[in-house]
Motif scaffolding. Structure first.
Motif, PDB file in Angstrom:
ATOM      1  N   MET A  95       0.940  -1.247  -0.085  1.00  0.00           N
ATOM      2  CA  MET A  95       0.114  -0.035  -0.172  1.00  0.00           C
ATOM      3  C   MET A  95       0.862   1.219  -0.024  1.00  0.00           C
ATOM      4  N   ALA A  96       1.930   1.272   0.899  1.00  0.00           N
ATOM      5  CA  ALA A  96       2.834   2.386   0.831  1.00  0.00           C
ATOM      6  C   ALA A  96       3.461   2.567  -0.331  1.00  0.00           C
ATOM      7  N   GLU A 107       5.248 -10.650  -3.265  1.00  0.00           N
ATOM      8  CA  GLU A 107       3.679 -11.228  -3.590  1.00  0.00           C
ATOM      9  C   GLU A 107       3.592 -11.383  -5.081  1.00  0.00           C
ATOM     10  N   ARG A 144      12.067 -11.408  -4.221  1.00  0.00           N
ATOM     11  CA  ARG A 144      12.144 -10.693  -3.017  1.00  0.00           C
ATOM     12  C   ARG A 144      13.394 -10.304  -2.865  1.00  0.00           C
TER      13      ARG A 144
END
Ligand SMILES: Cc1cc2nc3c(=O)[nH]c(=O)nc-3n(C[C@H](O)[C@H](O)[C@H](O)COP(=O)(O)OP(=O)(O)OC[C@H]3O[C@@H](n4cnc5c(N)ncnc54)[C@H](O)[C@@H]3O)c2cc1C
Length: 413
Positions: free
Chosen positions: A17-18, A42, A83
């Motif tokens: 979200m950020a 993700e 990642r």
């Protein structure tokens, strides 16, 4: 920025979200000479985590996706399902699980938080779940289907942690036909937001809905059956309960391991330490959202994550906006009950006074916390009907014009 010969290379770690807000704000400036690489672990673009419960009510994962037109911009590259494993501050680069290396002028850590579990034997057994991601919810639902088919009966669930997320998770278990119990270590539910009376009224609401509640209870162990899956949960008082599904909602832990390993300052209680410009102890590295720690506090809320994202973007665009801390006010419907708490809800200000109305039978509680002058609003709690939340929250710090009791007493008519 326009004096730089080549675009600034910005690498954003995390596509949550950020990150979504940061990239959106940065790219809103058509003249920004930047190249942005967003790397998320993700396997989907940013989505609204606060709407996770909707997946239990028939929403599809795609319905939660946040609008990301900025991700289509030529200046942006988005890498999902990978990642970042390491930051090399000297080389100003990051390395990912798929062995790719990305160089940066500015690195933005937007890695969010882990959902914590209590450290007891059995906490990682099949049947134990976190509640943070779409994948968590999918895994939980898949397990519930298979386990109830296998056992040939409906399941029993325990949610460990009686904060807002715990109550939300208990409601979610119920929508799957699971008999739910909330187990809370503290003396009352939502102890960070609610006082004793409000906590007990919320407890009554839950019990009336068929959700059992055990407060002041510590989990000591989770036991497997012969298949290895969860079958019972044990408590400190020696009692135990049969259970097929356990959901942990005992708080969050900042995903600050990249910063830690790169010797970037991390708060002793977790979270990458930032200043009012979202800069970390390395001026080339910013941190925003749940991973960041400002003045010793981690916010864990979208409002703060978005504020930090905008501050970081505006600073890179040459602005001077500052992050000044987060507002912990919150209003939500948890397991069918409207609950709001704002400002100094727990009456911590010296000499503050409470004006309150409680009707435990109707499940309504309204409390205003006032300064010593009995007129300046400091905060409050609303349970059962939070319709006044929006108006009252904006009055925090102001002198109430009317008799404070008129804000809490029921309207006679
Ligand atoms: C169920 C639930 C309900 C919530 N409800 C509310 C609410 O009602 N109101 C509210 O204000 N807040 C709520 N929150 C909190 C809110 O969702 C968070 O504050 C917000 O998501 C923070 O955004 P973020 O970008 O910092 O973290 P996230 O949204 O978690 O994004 C971080 C992303 O970074 C990824 N990542 C981590 N490490 C790496 C790495 N090394 N490499 C690549 N990617 C990485 C993560 O997988 C994740 O996708 C809720 C949270 C949950 C879980």
């Amino acid at each position: 920025m326009s004096t730089r010969p080549s675009p600034i290379e910005i690498v954003v770690v995390g596509a949550g979200m950020a990150a979504q807000r940061f990239v959106t704000r940065l790219l809103a400036s058509a003249s920004a000479r930047v190249r942005v690489t967003v790397i998320g672990d993700e396997n989907r673009p940013p989505y609204d985590r606060t709407r996770l419960r909707e997946l239990f009510l028939g929403a599809a994962a795609g319905d939660l996706q946040l609008p990301c037109p900025a991700f289509e911009d030529d200046r942006v590259t988005v890498i999902l399902d990978d990642r970042v494993l390491r930051i090399d501050r000297r080389a100003r680069s990051v390395r990912t699980r798929s062995r790719r290396v990305y160089s940066y002028d500015v690195l933005v850590l937007a890695t969010g938080a882990y959902s914590a579990r209590v450290a007891v034997e059995g906490a990682a057994l099949p049947g134990c779940f976190s509640y943070r991601t779409i994948a968590d919810v999918k895994d939980l639902r898949r397990f519930v289907r298979a386990r109830s088919d296998g056992l040939g009966r409906s399941l029993r669930g325990v949610v460990v942690g009686g904060g807002p997320l715990g109550l939300e998770a208990a409601g979610a278990l119920q929508t799957m036909g699971i008999a739910a119990t909330v187990v809370q270590y503290a003396e009352r539910l939502m102890d960070a937001q609610l006082d004793v009376t409000a906590g007990s009224i919320v407890k009554r609401h839950l019990q009336a809905r068929g959700i059992a509640v055990r407060t002041a209870t510590r989990v000591t162990r989770i036991d497997p059956d012969e298949s290895g899956a969860v079958t019972a949960i044990e408590f400190q008082d020696g009692s135990f309960q049969r259970v097929d599904v356990v959901v942990f909602t005992v708080g969050m832990r900042a995903r600050d391991e990249l910063a830690r390993n790169a010797d970037i300052e991390v708060d002793p209680r977790g979270g990458v330490v930032i200043d009012e410009g979202c800069r970390t102890s390395d001026a080339a590295v910013l941190a925003i959202g749940d991973v960041a720690c400002f003045e010793g506090r981690r916010a864990g809320r979208t409002g703060a994550a978005y504020d930090m994202a905008e501050v970081a973007a505006e600073r890179l665009l040459g602005g001077t906006r500052s992050f000044t801390g987060s507002d912990e006010s919150a209003a939500a419907t948890v397991a069918g009950v409207e609950v709001a708490s704002f400002g100094d809800a727990l009456t911590r200000t010296p000499d503050a006074v409470d004006v309150l109305y409680a009707d435990p039978v109707a499940g309504v509680y309204r409390k205003l916390v006032l300064a010593e002058d009995a007129h300046t609003l400091l905060g409050g709690i609303l349970v059962g009907d939070a319709s006044a939340y929006g108006a009252l929250r904006t009055l925090v710090g102001a002198r109430l014009e009317d008799d404070p009791a008129s804000y809490v007493l029921p309207v006679r008519g």
